[in-house]
Structure formats: C-alpha cells, structure tokens
Write a protein that holds these residues in place. Structure first.
Motif, PDB file in Angstrom:
ATOM      1  N   GLU A 313     -16.984  37.489 -30.100  1.00 11.66           N
ATOM      2  CA  GLU A 313     -16.684  36.355 -30.991  1.00 11.66           C
ATOM      3  C   GLU A 313     -16.016  36.825 -32.278  1.00 11.66           C
ATOM      4  O   GLU A 313     -15.061  36.211 -32.765  1.00 11.66           O
ATOM      5  CB  GLU A 313     -17.972  35.579 -31.296  1.00 11.66           C
ATOM      6  CG  GLU A 313     -18.376  34.698 -30.111  1.00 11.66           C
ATOM      7  CD  GLU A 313     -19.697  33.961 -30.321  1.00 11.66           C
ATOM      8  OE1 GLU A 313     -20.461  34.361 -31.230  1.00 11.66           O
ATOM      9  OE2 GLU A 313     -19.948  33.007 -29.568  1.00 11.66           O
ATOM     10  N   ASP A 314     -16.516  37.938 -32.815  1.00 12.75           N
ATOM     11  CA  ASP A 314     -15.920  38.485 -34.039  1.00 12.75           C
ATOM     12  C   ASP A 314     -14.467  38.894 -33.797  1.00 12.75           C
ATOM     13  O   ASP A 314     -13.586  38.627 -34.627  1.00 12.75           O
ATOM     14  CB  ASP A 314     -16.714  39.707 -34.526  1.00 12.75           C
ATOM     15  CG  ASP A 314     -18.105  39.327 -35.025  1.00 12.75           C
ATOM     16  OD1 ASP A 314     -18.351  38.120 -35.279  1.00 12.75           O
ATOM     17  OD2 ASP A 314     -18.955  40.230 -35.135  1.00 12.75           O
ATOM     18  N   SER A 317     -12.318  35.703 -33.381  1.00  9.96           N
ATOM     19  CA  SER A 317     -12.112  35.035 -34.681  1.00  9.96           C
ATOM     20  C   SER A 317     -11.100  35.801 -35.516  1.00  9.96           C
ATOM     21  O   SER A 317     -10.202  35.213 -36.135  1.00  9.96           O
ATOM     22  CB  SER A 317     -13.437  34.955 -35.448  1.00  9.96           C
ATOM     23  OG  SER A 317     -14.376  34.215 -34.717  1.00  9.96           O
ATOM     24  N   ARG A 320      -7.587  35.353 -34.454  1.00  9.72           N
ATOM     25  CA  ARG A 320      -7.033  34.027 -34.781  1.00  9.72           C
ATOM     26  C   ARG A 320      -6.545  33.948 -36.232  1.00  9.72           C
ATOM     27  O   ARG A 320      -5.800  33.038 -36.593  1.00  9.72           O
ATOM     28  CB  ARG A 320      -8.077  32.944 -34.504  1.00  9.72           C
ATOM     29  CG  ARG A 320      -8.295  32.742 -33.006  1.00  9.72           C
ATOM     30  CD  ARG A 320      -9.383  31.712 -32.685  1.00  9.72           C
ATOM     31  NE  ARG A 320      -9.752  31.804 -31.272  1.00  9.72           N
ATOM     32  CZ  ARG A 320     -11.000  31.933 -30.818  1.00  9.72           C
ATOM     33  NH1 ARG A 320     -12.018  32.002 -31.667  1.00  9.72           N
ATOM     34  NH2 ARG A 320     -11.223  32.019 -29.523  1.00  9.72           N
TER      35      ARG A 320
END
Lengths: 330, 330
Positions: A313-314, A317, A320
């Motif tokens: 997830e890190d 993110s 992005r």
C-alpha cells in the motif's frame, strides 16, 4: 503530461526475483485486483536438472500467490515431503538441489508441456490457473537465458551451482546472462509495457544483480522502462547495510560497492522516479534524492502478511504521487 | 550330446515379465549364485509417460530382487508415498499410472541416462548396482518395442492404457509388438544364449501373450531357444484354469483357447523340453506329455518366500533331469 497518473491508469507491473520479491508481490496481490497487477519474473535462474526444466523464481512467485509456499523458508511448498530425493540419493544422483515430491509435479508438467512445443509463458499461465493464481504472473522472456557467475578465483559457475550447491561462498567479480542478446520480452511483458493503463512499475526488493538485472538486460527493456509514461519505483532489498534475504550485500562487497541501499538506488538511477527506504535508512534520503529520485521512508522489512500488505500500500500510494519528469518525494 | 547337462554347465537363464515372473526370479536368486543366474525381462510394456521412460517389468524384477518391492501388490516400492501424484492430479495431469515418490527417482534417473545416450542395458546395470541387485537383470532388447492390444471392438490400445488405465476390461483379439522386427536382443541376452555353461532356460510363470511372447518375438530368439543345447522349461502361470495374477485366463478365453495350463504348454510347444504343473493340474500331465514335453507336478502357487524358493529348486532339479532330444519326465 501522460495518463499514467490519471484516474484511468490503474495497472501495475511488479518486477520480481524469488523469495524477497515474492513477498512484496503477495502484498500487491492482496491490495490490487487480478486485472490490476502483472508480475514479471526473472528466468535467468532457470536450469535443467535431471531432464527437468526448473524455474525457481517463477515457482516461488506462483506458490506464494497460491498460498502454497513454505512460509518458513520462503521457497518450496508447505507440507512438502522428500521421499523422491531420498531415493535419488540412493541411486547416486546429485541431490544438492532440493526437489520435493509435490514440487516435482510442477517441474514434470512444465517440462512435458515445453517439450510439446508450448512456450514458458503458456505453461506458466496453465500452471497459475491450476494452482489458483488469479493475478497475471509471467516470465520475463520465453527465450532461454542462463546466469553465469564470474568468480574471483577465475572461471564461472552456473547460477544454481553458485547459489544452492555452493551456498554463495565463492567470491564474485561479475555476472553474465548467456543468450540475453537473443532474448525477447515475453508477450505479456511487452503488452503491459505498452498498456496506456499502466500506472507504475515497481521493482520488488530482489537482488539487483542476479534477479532484476537479467530482466533489465533483455534487449529493449531498459529503454522501454526509461521511456514508459508510468513512474518506476524500487523497494530497497538492503536495509541497514544488510540484505534482507540472500547474497545481495555480500555481492556488493565483492563488487566493491558500498553495502547500502544507496548502491541499489544508484544501480537503477537511470530508470527510477521513486525509491522506498526503510526507517533504518532514513538518513540516506538526501543522498538518493540528490540523484533526482524521490523517496519515502517506511517499514520495508516484511515479516508478516500484514507487513507485506502495508508495504504494498505504501509503495502504491507513493507511486501515485509521482509523475515522470516531475519526481518529488511524498 | 552337449555339455548342457554336464557338471560344468551351471548357468541359468530366466525369462520374466512382471509380478508373476518376478516371484520365481526371486526364488531362483535365493538358490543360485549371482554368476549362475541371468534374468531377461520383457520391455514391450515400457512406455513414455510425462516425459519419463517407464519400464514396469524391469522395475518389478529389480525391486523384487532388491527386496524393496511392495509385498502386498507385487509392483512398486514398500513404504511408497504418493505426494507427487496428488500434486500432479491438482495440476490436471493424467494420474491413471501410479507413480510413487520413490519410484520416480528410478524413472528420472533412467530417463536422464538414456537421454545421455546410454543403452537401457547399461542403465539397468547401473540401477541394479545402486539398488544392490547382484544377479544379472537385463532387458530383452535395447530397441524400443511397444505392445499394442488389438481390440474386439476394433482399434487398439497401447499396453499400459489397456492394462492399467482400462484394467484389462476391453476384449482382445490379438497383440502386436511395434518395432519388434527391428529389435535385436540385448548384448547380455545374446551372450547368455551363446554361453556353453548354459544349463537351462526357465520361462517364468508370466503372461504368455504379453510378457513372454515379446521376448520370443525378437528376431532370432525363438530359433536360438529351439537350437540351444540347454533344455527349456516353463512354469505354468495358469493353475486350475485360473491365472495366478493378471489377465492371462481372460485373454485365453477371448482368444478362443481353453483356459488351461495345456494352452500354455501348447503355446510354447516348439521350444519346450519340460513343463511345470501345479498339483491341481496333475490330470493334465498326459496331455502335455503327448506333445513330447516332460512334466513335473509340484506346488506352483507362490505365496511365501519359501514357496518361491521351493518352486525354484523344483524347477532347477527338473531341468537337470532333461537333456535336449531326450526329454523325459522326472
């Protein structure tokens, strides 16, 4: 400047070797839907043994994503038995490469299908379907490529002889990927690199020299990764100067590089928009950012499944926040 | 008239198929020294499966003589495990042929050695050495021969598909041994048939049609067995009209032969000097002796190791009473 950062760009490509890379690949697979994630796997470790085509990195990624892998050792199958190997030892064959009874079914099936004329990509797709792997996993190439480890003592060793049989003991001076110049990227690899939906490329925390470099050395790939609209990020396999898994740090020393995450960033510098460091290496951020590479600092040592998911997830993110030509730290 | 019956003729050749023949072969191996016994084995059952060369009869004889065989089922290894096969099933492969985890080591080793250019004779000698088989076991030929089962319903089946997959259910009208005309006897087989020390040839209680006929059908073998100085005897695989093991009686019915030991004697009549009948078939002696074949009656149903040894001793004693051209019952 591209649609890589747009709302419609939602596909991710992970580049992975074996155990270390497969951990993050699993995290990504728990976060992204099957159509959102492609995992391209090193095949320069592949070799023929007892007439079987063995693809260690592909198998590790497949078994990990299928939740069939041995969680202790990272490679191989959970609940594996070794009766074949015991019988093989009795027959005087080489038994340095651990072939489990269940694992053998993969190697025999793959070998039989290759001998029937199917490509490694086709065989891998078949095996993934049968094992229940829903995300796309494919080899970097359908050509045969074979890593040779060049030794300080002179001469060379094929990769599995160096890695498994000799447990990475010999000092290395370099690596050669036999047949790499004739290799072409696998169809799925080419396709994803040309997919306008590609949102980011994530180089998993795999060994830069023997797991990722073969992928990057396929003619055209390094340039495609430089030119692709989506940002490219890497997660450091070196934390606090130590390799999380395998001989990466030892190789750095033998190759006269600092044993540091900085060496990893420098190794990929021409490609990278972002680099993921562990908290332990927070003080390295300025050095990496001075290369024009954005950074984040997070927990990159993956012990639990939760760690894998969190790091995925890190990394997502972080990616992005990046657009090519406009890299900045999150 | 020859030295076959003399004091110096002390070598014996056994012709064997799988389970039934291996029982007597084991008895002979317990009675005769390694240099006294050669066992030639049918290879027309051999087939390629999942890229492996599988030689069921050779393996059964090897495993039996090495005391590694599963005593319950006759074929395969004692204490075998089946984790490979379970994983193979999961991958959607054909699993009708039982490949045990330990047994696989034999098939992989054999296949790898054959692919390196060694002959089946050489590979078999190597495997026997490693498994601790001291008596000479060799294939009937190093050429590929493949039994085809011709079906009443039309068409044909390869032997293992008929025998294992379809459990001998289809009605048969005959058999064809593909490539038999191009096959030559293996070097050891030729050598023993020319050995002046040869004292007798013993056709084990194997299936005449699919285990022994392939051996006899190799060009030159039937004539050599007719011409050899040593007497040839056979042990009936049919007792009381029933096959001790396998589909022999069922095949006889489908081939419109009486289901009787007499049919076996008739099948080999041109070769035989002696025929071993079970007590249950004592009344058949005159019919067999009318063919000019000597007989003994003994216990030919081998349940225990003691039975195997006793039958071996009976057969050997019987053979010593026979000289060619002067056959007589003991």
């Amino acid at each position: 400047m591209s649609d890589s950062g747009g709302a419609t760009a939602s596909k991710y490509l992970a580049i992975s070797g074996g155990v270390g890379g497969a951990k993050l690949a699993l995290g990504l697979a728990r976060v992204l839907a099957p159509h959102q994630l492609s995992i391209v796997t090193n095949t320069a470790d592949d070799f023929d043994h007892l007439g079987l085509r063995i693809c260690p990195d592909l198998d590790t990624v497949m078994y990990t994503l299928a939740d069939l892998n041995n969680k202790e050792q990272g490679w191989g199958l959970e609940g594996e038995t070794w009766n074949f190997l015991a019988a093989l030892r009795n027959l005087g064959d080489e038994t340095w490469f651990q072939l489990g009874d269940r694992d053998l079914a993969t190697h025999l099936t793959r070998t039989a299908m290759l001998n029937q004329g199917l490509t490694l990509s086709e065989v891998t797709r078949y095996l993934c379907t049968k094992l229940g792997v829903n995300h796309q996993v494919f080899p970097m190439t359908d050509s045969r490529v074979a890593t040779q480890v060049l030794l300080k003592a002179g001469g060379k060793l094929s990769f599995q002889h160096y890695f498994v049989r000799d447990r990475c003991q010999p000092e290395v001076v370099g690596f050669r990927f036999d047949n790499i110049d004739a290799a072409t990227p696998s169809p799925a690899f080419q396709e994803v690199l040309h997919d306008p939906q590609l949102a980011a490329v994530i180089i998993c925390p795999s060994n830069p020299f023997v797991s990722v470099d073969p992928v990057l050395s396929i003619p055209g790939i390094r340039n495609m990764l430089r030119d692709v609209a989506a940002p490219v990020i890497a997660v450091s396999p070196i934390v606090g100067g130590q390799a999380l898994k395998g001989p990466t740090a030892k190789m750095m020393k033998e190759l006269n590089m600092p044993q540091s995450a900085v060496s990893v960033a420098r190794h990929y510098a021409d490609l990278l928009d972002g680099f993921v460091l562990d908290h332990e290496d927070a003080e390295l951020r300025p050095v990496v950012e001075d290369m024009g590479i954005a950074t984040i600092v997070t927990s990159s040592v993956m012990i639990t499944l939760k760690d894998r998911i969190q790091l995925a997830e890190d990394a997502l993110s972080f990616s992005r926040t990046l657009t090519r030509g406009m890299s900045e730290s999150s």
